[in-house]
Design a protein around this motif. Structure first.
Motif, PDB file in Angstrom:
ATOM      1  N   PRO A 135       0.797  -1.233   0.000  1.00 49.90           N
ATOM      2  CA  PRO A 135       0.000   0.000   0.000  1.00 49.90           C
ATOM      3  C   PRO A 135       0.826   1.279   0.000  1.00 49.90           C
ATOM      4  O   PRO A 135       0.469   2.251  -0.657  1.00 49.90           O
ATOM      5  CB  PRO A 135      -0.829  -0.127   1.285  1.00 49.90           C
ATOM      6  N   LEU A 136       1.942   1.282   0.742  1.00 46.34           N
ATOM      7  CA  LEU A 136       2.757   2.490   0.787  1.00 46.34           C
ATOM      8  C   LEU A 136       3.367   2.785  -0.585  1.00 46.34           C
ATOM      9  O   LEU A 136       3.322   3.917  -1.066  1.00 46.34           O
ATOM     10  CB  LEU A 136       3.849   2.346   1.846  1.00 46.34           C
ATOM     11  N   SER A 137       3.935   1.773  -1.223  1.00 47.09           N
ATOM     12  CA  SER A 137       4.515   1.983  -2.550  1.00 47.09           C
ATOM     13  C   SER A 137       3.454   2.444  -3.541  1.00 47.09           C
ATOM     14  O   SER A 137       3.715   3.296  -4.395  1.00 47.09           O
ATOM     15  CB  SER A 137       5.176   0.698  -3.054  1.00 47.09           C
ATOM     16  N   GLN A 138       2.262   1.891  -3.433  1.00 43.23           N
ATOM     17  CA  GLN A 138       1.189   2.299  -4.348  1.00 43.23           C
ATOM     18  C   GLN A 138       0.877   3.777  -4.190  1.00 43.23           C
ATOM     19  O   GLN A 138       0.714   4.504  -5.175  1.00 43.23           O
ATOM     20  CB  GLN A 138      -0.059   1.461  -4.093  1.00 43.23           C
ATOM     21  N   GLU A 139       0.791   4.242  -2.951  1.00 39.46           N
ATOM     22  CA  GLU A 139       0.479   5.652  -2.727  1.00 39.46           C
ATOM     23  C   GLU A 139       1.617   6.555  -3.203  1.00 39.46           C
ATOM     24  O   GLU A 139       1.391   7.629  -3.755  1.00 39.46           O
ATOM     25  CB  GLU A 139       0.187   5.899  -1.243  1.00 39.46           C
ATOM     26  N   ILE A 140       2.843   6.110  -2.978  1.00 35.49           N
ATOM     27  CA  ILE A 140       3.988   6.903  -3.426  1.00 35.49           C
ATOM     28  C   ILE A 140       4.014   6.976  -4.951  1.00 35.49           C
ATOM     29  O   ILE A 140       4.115   8.060  -5.541  1.00 35.49           O
ATOM     30  CB  ILE A 140       5.292   6.292  -2.897  1.00 35.49           C
ATOM     31  N   LEU A 141       3.894   5.825  -5.603  1.00 34.43           N
ATOM     32  CA  LEU A 141       4.013   5.778  -7.059  1.00 34.43           C
ATOM     33  C   LEU A 141       2.857   6.464  -7.757  1.00 34.43           C
ATOM     34  O   LEU A 141       3.012   6.987  -8.868  1.00 34.43           O
ATOM     35  CB  LEU A 141       4.129   4.326  -7.515  1.00 34.43           C
ATOM     36  N   SER A 142       1.696   6.490  -7.122  1.00 33.51           N
ATOM     37  CA  SER A 142       0.538   7.134  -7.753  1.00 33.51           C
ATOM     38  C   SER A 142       0.719   8.639  -7.849  1.00 33.51           C
ATOM     39  O   SER A 142      -0.041   9.307  -8.564  1.00 33.51           O
ATOM     40  CB  SER A 142      -0.739   6.816  -6.967  1.00 33.51           C
ATOM     41  N   ARG A 143       1.711   9.186  -7.156  1.00 38.38           N
ATOM     42  CA  ARG A 143       1.974  10.633  -7.188  1.00 38.38           C
ATOM     43  C   ARG A 143       3.232  10.966  -7.986  1.00 38.38           C
ATOM     44  O   ARG A 143       3.782  12.058  -7.837  1.00 38.38           O
ATOM     45  CB  ARG A 143       2.057  11.167  -5.761  1.00 38.38           C
ATOM     46  N   SER A 144       3.687  10.042  -8.822  1.00 39.15           N
ATOM     47  CA  SER A 144       4.771  10.265  -9.783  1.00 39.15           C
ATOM     48  C   SER A 144       6.051  10.777  -9.133  1.00 39.15           C
ATOM     49  O   SER A 144       6.490  11.912  -9.351  1.00 39.15           O
ATOM     50  CB  SER A 144       4.317  11.246 -10.870  1.00 39.15           C
ATOM     51  N   PRO A 145       6.704   9.941  -8.330  1.00 36.00           N
ATOM     52  CA  PRO A 145       7.940  10.396  -7.680  1.00 36.00           C
ATOM     53  C   PRO A 145       9.104  10.489  -8.661  1.00 36.00           C
ATOM     54  O   PRO A 145       9.136   9.828  -9.700  1.00 36.00           O
ATOM     55  CB  PRO A 145       8.200   9.302  -6.634  1.00 36.00           C
ATOM     56  N   ARG A 146      10.061  11.310  -8.288  1.00 37.58           N
ATOM     57  CA  ARG A 146      11.311  11.378  -9.057  1.00 37.58           C
ATOM     58  C   ARG A 146      12.128  10.122  -8.805  1.00 37.58           C
ATOM     59  O   ARG A 146      12.774   9.585  -9.708  1.00 37.58           O
ATOM     60  CB  ARG A 146      12.098  12.624  -8.635  1.00 37.58           C
ATOM     61  N   PHE A 147      12.125   9.646  -7.549  1.00 39.29           N
ATOM     62  CA  PHE A 147      12.764   8.378  -7.226  1.00 39.29           C
ATOM     63  C   PHE A 147      12.106   7.782  -5.989  1.00 39.29           C
ATOM     64  O   PHE A 147      11.474   8.483  -5.183  1.00 39.29           O
ATOM     65  CB  PHE A 147      14.278   8.523  -7.014  1.00 39.29           C
ATOM     66  N   LEU A 148      12.245   6.459  -5.872  1.00 38.98           N
ATOM     67  CA  LEU A 148      11.758   5.725  -4.709  1.00 38.98           C
ATOM     68  C   LEU A 148      12.731   4.589  -4.437  1.00 38.98           C
ATOM     69  O   LEU A 148      12.717   3.556  -5.118  1.00 38.98           O
ATOM     70  CB  LEU A 148      10.346   5.177  -4.937  1.00 38.98           C
ATOM     71  N   TYR A 149      13.599   4.812  -3.457  1.00 39.77           N
ATOM     72  CA  TYR A 149      14.488   3.754  -2.986  1.00 39.77           C
ATOM     73  C   TYR A 149      13.855   3.172  -1.728  1.00 39.77           C
ATOM     74  O   TYR A 149      13.948   3.761  -0.646  1.00 39.77           O
ATOM     75  CB  TYR A 149      15.885   4.304  -2.713  1.00 39.77           C
ATOM     76  N   THR A 150      13.175   2.030  -1.876  1.00 40.32           N
ATOM     77  CA  THR A 150      12.518   1.432  -0.709  1.00 40.32           C
ATOM     78  C   THR A 150      13.545   0.886   0.274  1.00 40.32           C
ATOM     79  O   THR A 150      13.249   0.692   1.443  1.00 40.32           O
ATOM     80  CB  THR A 150      11.598   0.288  -1.136  1.00 40.32           C
ATOM     81  N   LEU A 151      14.760   0.596  -0.205  1.00 36.63           N
ATOM     82  CA  LEU A 151      15.826  -0.045   0.589  1.00 36.63           C
ATOM     83  C   LEU A 151      15.358  -1.397   1.118  1.00 36.63           C
ATOM     84  O   LEU A 151      15.825  -1.868   2.160  1.00 36.63           O
ATOM     85  CB  LEU A 151      16.288   0.862   1.734  1.00 36.63           C
TER      86      LEU A 151
END
Length: 939
Positions: free
Chosen positions: A322-338
């Motif tokens: 769910p967290l990744s979905q919310e982040i990606l739905s807002r078009s991030p420049r980058f997402l390093y989940t680590l």
């Protein structure tokens, strides 16, 4: 002329469109009706009420002798436009007429069910490029026909390239001649020249090429006469859609109001007498998934596209956490989940836009970075549930101190990231857990960025670093060319506690504020443009990493990091709160309808919806790792509701209340007077298929299993099991689900395997069949030779229309309605009979009609019980019953004595009820001991 016993069938395809997020267009369709060969067949729904709903399918055969549907045919009329997942639509007009418009368009709003007032373009497919309001449906005593007209404002100087009104809803058939006619007038002073047109769309997304009719001049007056305009045009091959309407022929000198009535579009070379069209009924709406071509002989080719509805699209969408979905739905420049696997020495950008970020080593030596670490916390509830994956641990020497120390760090710089992409608008986020065990003596820096200048042997100029300070606060320090700012979390919060925390920082020059959303709470700080960090050359996780001194490190980090993210814009407060909720609880507490909508958003669905409020008001955490359709089914199963794609392509979710509130059948099928006939061969089966007497319901978030058992059913039918997974926060609701399923399925039910309706042989069935929808309640009757009546109320579970040029049938799969009616049990509730002042030791209550006055009042109100007086008012208070005055059966009023005097006054009519639990506010819909198959009373 149209066949009066057959609807006008339109088969349409959307070569102008793609899947477009599952959004089925209302305009620009290519008609392919004349290419259809033989029988078309559709199916939607499920076979039994406990099955999952399948993706609706539609199958048809098209004449492809000219290679029109060959995607490689460069000479084909739609070359380059035959691709998978283009929309398809099948609909029927009943009764059939020559007028291809819908009733609202054709009658000026007299028919079609739209209210007076502004025109809803999506509901009517009437649009205006000149009237900024979109026009209106207006009442008119002098309408050309009826009592309503379509009305549009035309501004002074209106360009001749814009429309007064138009529609692009009817499908366009290449090579066919169309004629449009309309009545038009101007009703305000002035003059305007107008001309009708028919347009053909030939380029996806482009303007239509137009054929115009004769120009007419309208002289405005409240009593102006109506003028007829007409235009005829033949559409070219390969047309993607048509439009028809009216445009100015010259720019009017002054603003003027135009009205339109009696509008008609027909396939003809000249205008016929106007007719009111029948109702357009959708039969199927979906997407052409495949275009297989075959040859019936050396010269004749056919194409048999397989069409699916939106459920098939959603089944292909794999959801992340769910967290990744919310982040990606807002078009991030980058997402390093680590969250990379154990042993990783580089970390991937889940957004897919940057290179992997490697582990680098300080000039003073390495620390330890361990990927694939499980999410833990020092205190219960100190972790997060928005992701069930892993995180990365960093163990550096001398954490939180000013000592020059060995350290390893994750280098975003090596991935090409050096500060926010745009210093004037950005949002950054990081999740962290500090595990050093003591408050930093100088500062524990988790994320640092610097520019190249040095001042006094230290980094100078612009910088940004995120840290835990000596007061155990989270803080961000930012310096720009003209100033510095530091923002901290509240001093009451100890963030060096070994638990997880989430920090989001958002800035835009336009707002003038830096907003820190720390653990869900916003902190606002004025921020000047001079503070914006520019010229940054580094971005590193795990220490204060000085790029101007060979990557020396101090103020090192010890702990876990996750979800390092940047968005190239400032996020709204609500967005940050939503992301925090996703991170912390994975939206535990959602209602089922909210969760359903949320999943659709994650899947990128942009089509139409009809989502009913669910009765499960608090679901458990959302999860990822499944496809969107399965996630939607899980929410629906928790609700014990239904979901489907309706015949118009609208994604529909219905709460469990939808069925038990349907007490009356929409249609009665049978062999009696006033009943609609069905085909012979229907079977009434006393079906044990869904028999269950041991039901287990598993609470998804905990794995706890709740059981409901019916021993008499086991004795009679042998053990029959059923299991369900219910994702609700309430253990009692899971038990209720098991009890409900046991109540419904412990005994066999009379079932009808299938029901066939034949409107082709009985035209009176056409409006019935064309109106049938999944979840509709119907009754099936059968009279035996002995005169017995079998009457079975059912819900429609599956619909399969099969239509050819000379035959049509609708085959229905049905499920029985619950054999036990439902009711809502209530707390004891009545009203104050006469007004009393504060200090009263008794009060008279009444028993209004419909309440229990069969039993004496004393049997319902025991001594020592509690009552709420004035529920919902400012004078609400709770009293304890001492005794109840005498009463008999049929009582209408009685005196109740209290153990202590009231403290507030109470007015006649104020609600009196037994004590309610915390959170309950409606005594008419609550009972502490209500349970399926039992009766509970308040005494």
């Amino acid at each position: 002329m149209p066949n009066p016993n057959w609807p006008l069938i339109e088969e349409s395809w959307g070569p102008n469109w793609g899947a477009a997020g599952g959004n089925l267009p209302g305009v620009r369709w290519a008609e392919i009706t004349r290419r259809v060969i033989g029988t078309t067949a559709a199916q939607r729904g499920r076979q039994y009420e406990l099955d999952q709903v399948r993706a609706g399918e539609y199958r048809l055969t098209l004449d492809n002798t000219d290679g029109a549907f060959d995607p490689t045919n460069t000479a084909g009329p739609w070359y380059g436009r035959v691709v998978p997942y283009q929309p398809v639509r099948k609909r029927a007009q009943w009764p059939a007429t020559i007028n291809l418009l819908n009733q609202i368009q054709a009658t000026g709003g007299d028919a079609g069910g739209q209210p007076l007032g502004p025109i809803s373009g999506s509901a009517t497919q009437i649009w205006s490029e000149l009237d900024p309001t979109g026009g209106s449906i207006a009442a008119s005593a002098t309408a050309f026909r009826g009592a309503r007209v379509l009305q549009f404002a035309v501004p002074a100087g209106a360009p001749v390239t814009a429309t007064i009104l138009f529609t692009a809803e009817p499908a366009a058939e290449g090579g066919t001649t169309y004629t449009m006619q309309a009545r038009i007038r101007a009703v305000t002073s002035g003059t305007v020249q107008v001309r009708p047109y028919i347009g053909a769309y030939l380029i996806p997304g482009g303007s239509s090429t137009k054929t115009f009719g004769a120009t007419v001049t309208l002289t405005g007056s409240p009593t102006a006469a109506w003028t007829q305009v007409t235009v005829t045009a033949t559409l070219p091959a390969g047309v993607l859609g048509l439009a028809c309407g009216v445009m100015p022929a010259a720019a009017p000198a002054a603003a003027i109001t135009v009205q339109v009535d009696e509008w008609q579009l027909e396939k003809a070379s000249a205008a016929s007498a106007w007719v009111q069209p029948g109702t357009w009924y959708p039969i199927y709406a979906g997407f052409a998934e495949r275009w297989p071509q075959t040859w019936t002989d050396p010269t004749r080719a056919v194409c048999t596209p397989t069409c699916v509805d939106t459920f098939a699209l959603l089944s292909q969408v794999q959801l992340r956490d769910p967290l990744s979905q919310e982040i990606l739905s807002r078009s991030p420049r980058f997402l390093y989940t680590l969250g990379d696997s154990q042993g990783a020495t580089t970390f991937a950008d889940t957004a897919g836009t940057n290179r992997p970020a490697p582990v680098n080593v300080s000039k003073y030596g390495p620390g330890t970075i361990t990927s694939g670490t499980q999410i833990t916390s020092a205190s219960p509830g100190g972790a997060f549930t928005g992701s069930t994956g892993t995180v990365t641990s960093i163990l550096n020497a001398n954490p939180g101190t000013s000592l020059l120390s060995a350290a390893s760090y994750i280098s975003l710089s090596s991935a090409g990231i050096t500060g926010p992409a745009d210093p004037s608008a950005w949002t950054r986020m990081i999740a962290f857990r500090y595990t050093a065990g003591s408050t930093p003596s100088d500062g524990a820096i988790m994320w640092s960025s610097f520019e190249s200048r040095r001042v006094n042997n230290n980094p100078g100029g612009s910088r940004m670093y995120w840290q835990i300070d000596t007061a155990a606060r989270f803080g961000i320090a930012i310096s720009g060319p003209g100033g510095s700012i530091s923002v901290y979390s509240p001093s009451t919060a100890n963030v060096a506690d070994g638990n997880w925390h989430l920090a989001i920082a958002s800035y835009s020059r336009a707002s003038g504020y830096l907003i820190i959303n720390f653990d869900g709470t916003n902190i606002y700080w004025p921020f000047a443009a001079a503070n914006e960090p520019t010229g940054l050359i580094s971005d590193n996780l795990g220490a204060y990493v000085d790029p101007t001194a060979g990557n020396g490190t101090i103020d090192t980090w010890q702990g876990d990091l996750a979800y390092v993210t940047e968005w190239p814009t400032a996020l709204a407060d609500t967005d940050m709160t939503t992301i925090y909720t996703a991170w912390k609880s994975a939206f535990a507490g959602d209602s089922t309808d909210t969760r359903y909508t949320r999943i659709l958003n994650w899947a990128g669905y942009t089509g139409s919806t009809s989502i009913q409020a669910g009765l499960t008001r608090a679901m458990g955490p959302a999860t990822g790792g499944t496809d969107a359709l399965s996630a939607l089914q899980d929410a629906t199963a928790t609700e014990a509701g239904t979901h489907y794609v309706d015949r118009a392509g609208t994604l529909t979710f219905r709460a469990r209340s939808d069925r038990y509130n349907k007490l009356v059948s929409a249609y009665v099928f049978g062999d009696g007077p006033g009943e609609y006939p069905y085909e012979p061969g229907v079977a009434f089966d006393y079906d044990p298929t869904r028999l269950a007497n041991i039901v287990t319901a598993t609470r998804a978030s905990t794995g706890q299993v709740f059981t409901a058992v019916d021993q008499p059913s086991i004795t009679q039918y042998y053990p029959r099991t059923m299991s369900r997974s219910i994702n609700t926060a309430s253990a009692l609701e899971v038990q209720d689900a098991a009890n409900y399923l046991l109540s419904r399925y412990r005994q066999p039910a009379l079932r009808i395997t299938s029901l066939v309706l034949n409107p082709g042989a009985n035209p009176a069935l056409w409006p019935v069949c064309l109106s049938l929808e999944l979840g509709m309640r119907v009754t099936v009757n059968r009279r035996t030779a002995a005169g017995n009546l079998i009457s079975q109320p059912c819900f429609v579970e599956n619909i399969q229309p099969a239509i050819a040029a000379d035959s049509a049938t609708w085959t229905l799969q049905l499920s029985p309605v619950d054999t036990t009616p439902y009711g809502v049990l209530a707390a004891f509730h009545t009203a104050v009979a006469t007004t009393v002042a504060a200090g009263a030791t008794s009060i008279i209550i009444k028993n209004p009609p419909g309440q229990n006055n069969t039993d004496p009042a004393a049997a319902q109100l025991p001594a020592g019980g509690q009552l709420i007086l004035g529920l919902g008012t400012a004078n609400q208070e709770t009293v304890t019953i001492l005794r109840v005055g005498s009463s008999t059966a049929g009582w209408t009023a009685v005196t109740v004595f209290f153990t202590a005097a009231t403290t507030k006054a109470h007015t006649a009519g104020d609600v009196v009820c037994e004590a309610l639990p915390a959170g309950a506010t409606d005594p008419t819909a609550w009972d502490a001991v209500s349970r399926l198959d039992q009766h509970a009373y308040a005494y």
